[in-house]
Design a protein around this motif. Structure first.
Motif, short mmCIF file in Angstrom:
data_model
loop_
_atom_site.label_atom_id
_atom_site.label_comp_id
_atom_site.label_asym_id
_atom_site.label_seq_id
_atom_site.Cartn_x
_atom_site.Cartn_y
_atom_site.Cartn_z
N SER A 33 -3.57 5.45 4.18
CA SER A 33 -3.47 4.81 2.87
C SER A 33 -4.27 5.50 1.78
O SER A 33 -3.96 5.36 0.59
N GLY A 34 -5.29 6.27 2.14
CA GLY A 34 -6.11 6.92 1.12
C GLY A 34 -5.68 8.33 0.78
O GLY A 34 -6.29 8.97 -0.09
N ARG A 35 -4.66 8.84 1.46
CA ARG A 35 -4.23 10.21 1.18
C ARG A 35 -3.45 10.31 -0.13
O ARG A 35 -2.91 9.33 -0.62
N TYR A 36 -3.38 11.53 -0.68
CA TYR A 36 -2.74 11.78 -1.97
C TYR A 36 -3.48 11.00 -3.07
O TYR A 36 -4.54 11.40 -3.51
N GLY A 37 -2.95 9.90 -3.51
CA GLY A 37 -3.56 9.14 -4.59
C GLY A 37 -2.65 8.01 -5.01
O GLY A 37 -1.67 7.69 -4.34
N PHE A 38 -2.98 7.38 -6.13
CA PHE A 38 -2.16 6.29 -6.64
C PHE A 38 -0.77 6.79 -7.05
O PHE A 38 -0.61 7.91 -7.52
N HIS A 39 0.22 5.93 -6.88
CA HIS A 39 1.53 6.14 -7.48
C HIS A 39 1.48 5.65 -8.92
O HIS A 39 0.66 4.79 -9.27
N ARG A 40 2.34 6.18 -9.78
CA ARG A 40 2.33 5.78 -11.19
C ARG A 40 2.52 4.27 -11.34
O ARG A 40 1.89 3.63 -12.20
N ASP A 41 3.38 3.66 -10.51
CA ASP A 41 3.58 2.22 -10.61
C ASP A 41 2.32 1.46 -10.22
O ASP A 41 2.01 0.41 -10.81
N GLU A 42 1.59 1.96 -9.23
CA GLU A 42 0.35 1.29 -8.83
C GLU A 42 -0.67 1.32 -9.97
O GLU A 42 -1.40 0.33 -10.18
N LEU A 43 -0.75 2.42 -10.68
CA LEU A 43 -1.65 2.50 -11.83
C LEU A 43 -1.24 1.48 -12.89
O LEU A 43 -2.10 0.86 -13.54
N TYR A 44 0.04 1.29 -13.07
CA TYR A 44 0.54 0.29 -14.02
C TYR A 44 0.21 -1.12 -13.55
O TYR A 44 -0.20 -1.98 -14.34
N PHE A 45 0.35 -1.38 -12.24
CA PHE A 45 0.00 -2.69 -11.71
C PHE A 45 -1.48 -3.00 -11.93
O PHE A 45 -1.85 -4.14 -12.24
N LEU A 46 -2.33 -1.99 -11.76
CA LEU A 46 -3.76 -2.19 -11.99
C LEU A 46 -4.01 -2.58 -13.44
O LEU A 46 -4.80 -3.49 -13.73
N ALA A 47 -3.34 -1.89 -14.38
CA ALA A 47 -3.51 -2.21 -15.79
C ALA A 47 -2.97 -3.60 -16.10
O ALA A 47 -3.59 -4.39 -16.83
N THR A 71 -7.85 -5.06 -5.16
CA THR A 71 -8.93 -4.15 -5.56
C THR A 71 -10.25 -4.90 -5.69
O THR A 71 -11.31 -4.33 -5.43
N ALA A 72 -10.20 -6.18 -6.07
CA ALA A 72 -11.44 -6.96 -6.13
C ALA A 72 -12.01 -7.18 -4.74
O ALA A 72 -13.23 -7.18 -4.55
N ALA A 73 -11.12 -7.35 -3.75
CA ALA A 73 -11.59 -7.66 -2.39
C ALA A 73 -11.86 -6.42 -1.55
O ALA A 73 -12.78 -6.41 -0.73
N PHE A 74 -11.08 -5.36 -1.74
CA PHE A 74 -11.14 -4.22 -0.82
C PHE A 74 -11.53 -2.90 -1.48
O PHE A 74 -11.57 -1.87 -0.81
N GLY A 75 -11.79 -2.90 -2.77
CA GLY A 75 -12.20 -1.67 -3.43
C GLY A 75 -11.15 -1.16 -4.38
O GLY A 75 -9.96 -1.45 -4.24
N ASN A 76 -11.59 -0.35 -5.34
CA ASN A 76 -10.74 0.05 -6.45
C ASN A 76 -9.97 1.35 -6.19
O ASN A 76 -9.40 1.92 -7.11
N GLY A 77 -9.95 1.83 -4.96
CA GLY A 77 -9.22 3.04 -4.64
C GLY A 77 -7.85 2.74 -4.05
O GLY A 77 -7.49 1.57 -3.83
N PRO A 78 -7.07 3.77 -3.76
CA PRO A 78 -5.74 3.55 -3.18
C PRO A 78 -5.77 2.77 -1.87
O PRO A 78 -4.91 1.92 -1.63
N ALA A 79 -6.77 3.05 -1.02
CA ALA A 79 -6.82 2.36 0.27
C ALA A 79 -7.01 0.86 0.09
O ALA A 79 -6.38 0.05 0.79
N GLY A 80 -7.86 0.45 -0.84
CA GLY A 80 -8.08 -0.97 -1.07
C GLY A 80 -6.86 -1.64 -1.68
O GLY A 80 -6.47 -2.74 -1.27
N LEU A 81 -6.24 -0.97 -2.63
CA LEU A 81 -5.06 -1.52 -3.28
C LEU A 81 -3.93 -1.74 -2.29
O LEU A 81 -3.15 -2.70 -2.42
N ARG A 82 -3.82 -0.89 -1.29
CA ARG A 82 -2.67 -0.90 -0.39
C ARG A 82 -2.82 -1.81 0.82
O ARG A 82 -1.90 -1.89 1.65
N VAL A 83 -3.92 -2.53 0.93
CA VAL A 83 -4.08 -3.46 2.05
C VAL A 83 -2.96 -4.50 2.06
O VAL A 83 -2.36 -4.76 3.13
#
Length: 500
Positions: A33-47, A71-83
């Motif tokens: 889950s932490g490889r590469y990085g955020f997808h553009r849609d994921e960055l939009y979801f965060l915003a 991201t509040a519960a698991f961290g602000n990186g891709p791995a946390g977002l993707r739980v």
């Protein structure tokens, strides 16, 4: 309450192997889950999650809220977002096995259903990253399972659960309405029509409406912008979507699984023992017709294709048990192994980023997870050219929500101010103050000058390079330093709004 017929109860649920397969899948997704990085849609979801509302112009609120919670519960990186995506994917595997059970599948069929689901390219792709499709697939499959329980038992109270799942689904993506429409149409066409009588269907519809009402109210209050977005997709991609409609389904689910879902459709249509489930078979071509007419994407119908695949797992199980069991077992195992390997390359971040061109040919979303920090670095370089005494009046403006989301996420760590954009719901989050009269640092995709015409005195100061020679949407994006805008931001803002 009586059933729709004298249907035997389903086999015992194969909990241990099915849950084991789901756990292995969750482990693989977590590890990657932490490889590469955020997808553009994921960055939009965060915003969007930082601007909580009952809706957004291009989507309901559920996925952005899930992104914010994750991201509040698991961290602000891709791995946390993707739980949540990982959990949804694991539960999806369990639900498909339960669907196979409803279709009369025994232990072996349920395991086959879990294995085929967990190795399909589409499931792996949307399980790797958080998207509206991740939650949508689970909702569709859950609704289908509830409908099958309704049809098999004839107990109208299942309509309440169908309504609840559908109402929650509308808070994530509107496509679930198409599922309900084709299911009802199939029931009217081939029965059993008695499940549509009485008060329970009305009560289920009321539950769905109550749960969906906040989002529907938001859309109505804002002039139904989702319809504008859908019209834009149809106008831009409708012809291509129709041409790729069948190939996308085959490639995304897996060519190896075509015989399984074909067998499932034939079984549902022909087997007298499953006559009560025949509406499931008719719902698939009805949905295909609707999506084709609308110019929608081929993957919209994949959830029903997975339902058909679940129905085909019992014939596959019977085939592996019949004569020459060892040969047939090895054949099935080899097909699954090949599918798993190909699906991993297409849907998961297993390749070096420099080799992603292979995967992008089938799944362009892979490449959209690469290069965002370098884009923000290019913006930072452009920002550094603005004199310190003018920075209070300067604005960073991005053409699309991916660029804006990346700058909003990574920019504060590099000393950048808030970013603005007119794309999708970014337009609703407001223009800069009119006193911010320049300079303007403009970020736009290579060769796209639609936005630049609203600004004056522009000169290119940086180009984005993801350093992997990867031809994604932001490779070679331009960063231009402009002296200002052609009119005040408040007057210009309506012209800067765009949906695609």
């Amino acid at each position: 309450m009586g059933g729709t017929g004298d249907q035997p109860g389903p086999a015992r649920f194969a909990a241990v192997p099915v849950l084991g397969i789901a756990a292995v899948l969750a482990g693989v997704l977590t590890a990657l889950s932490g490889r590469y990085g955020f997808h553009r849609d994921e960055l939009y979801f965060l915003a969007a999650g930082d601007h909580p509302d009952w809706g957004y112009v291009d989507q309901p609120p559920l996925t952005p809220l899930v992104a914010r919670a994750a991201t509040a519960a698991f961290g602000n990186g891709p791995a946390g977002l993707r739980v949540p995506a990982t959990l949804c994917c694991a539960v999806t595997v369990v639900v498909v096995a339960a669907l196979a059970r409803e279709f009369g599948g025994g232990r072996r069929a349920q395991v086959i259903a879990a294995v085929t689901t967990s190795t399909s390219g589409y499931v792996l792709g949307i399980g790797h990253m958080l998207s509206t499709s991740t939650l949508d697939l689970l909702v569709w499959l859950l609704v289908c399972w509830l409908v099958l329980r309704l049809l098999r038992t004839g107990d109208g109270r299942w309509w309440l659960a169908v309504g609840a799942a559908s109402g929650i689904g509308v808070q994530n993506k509107y496509l679930v309405v198409l599922l309900i429409a084709v299911v009802v149409a199939a029931l009217l066409a081939v029965g059993p029509r008695r499940v549509l009588r009485g008060g329970w269907p009305v009560a289920g519809a009321a539950v769905a409406l109550v749960l969906a009402l906040p989002q529907l109210w938001w859309q109505a209050r804002h002039g139904w912008p989702q319809l504008t977005v859908a019209d834009g997709i149809r106008a831009d991609d409708g012809a291509e979507n129709r041409a790729m409609f069948v190939p996308q389904q085959i490639l995304f689910l897996s060519p190896m699984f075509v015989p399984v879902w074909v067998a499932g459709w034939l079984r549902l249509w022909r087997d007298p023992a499953l006559r009560w489930a025949r509406p499931t078979a008719l719902a698939y071509p009805l949905l295909c017709a609707l999506v084709l007419v609308a110019g929608g994407r081929g993957y919209y119908v994949i959830p029903l294709l997975i339902v058909l695949m679940a129905a085909g797992c019992e014939p596959v199980a019977a085939w592996t048990r019949a004569g020459r069991r060892a040969v047939r077992g090895w054949t099935a195992g080899a097909a699954v192994a090949v599918t798993a390997a190909v699906s991993a390359v297409i849907g998961l971040p297993v390749l070096p980023t420099g080799a992603l061109a292979v995967a992008q040919a089938v799944n362009p979303e892979q490449g959209e997870q690469v290069g965002w920090p370098t884009l923000v670095s290019a913006v930072r370089d452009g920002w550094s050219l603005i004199p310190a005494d003018r920075r209070d009046h300067a604005v960073i403006f991005a053409q699309n929500y991916g660029e804006a989301g990346a700058i909003g996420h990574y920019g504060p760590g590099q000393g950048l101010p808030p970013v603005y954009s007119g794309h999708m719901s970014y337009a609703d989050w407001g223009p800069p103050r009119d006193s911010a009269d320049g300079p303007v640092l403009l970020v736009h995709q290579d060769g796209d000058r639609r936005i630049a015409r609203h600004f004056t005195g522009c000169r290119e100061v940086a180009r984005v390079d993801n350093h992997h020679d990867l031809d994604n949407e932001e490779q070679h994006a331009a960063v231009e330093l402009c002296s200002g805008t052609r009119s005040a931001w408040s007057a210009l803002w309506p012209s800067l709004r765009h949906y695609y």
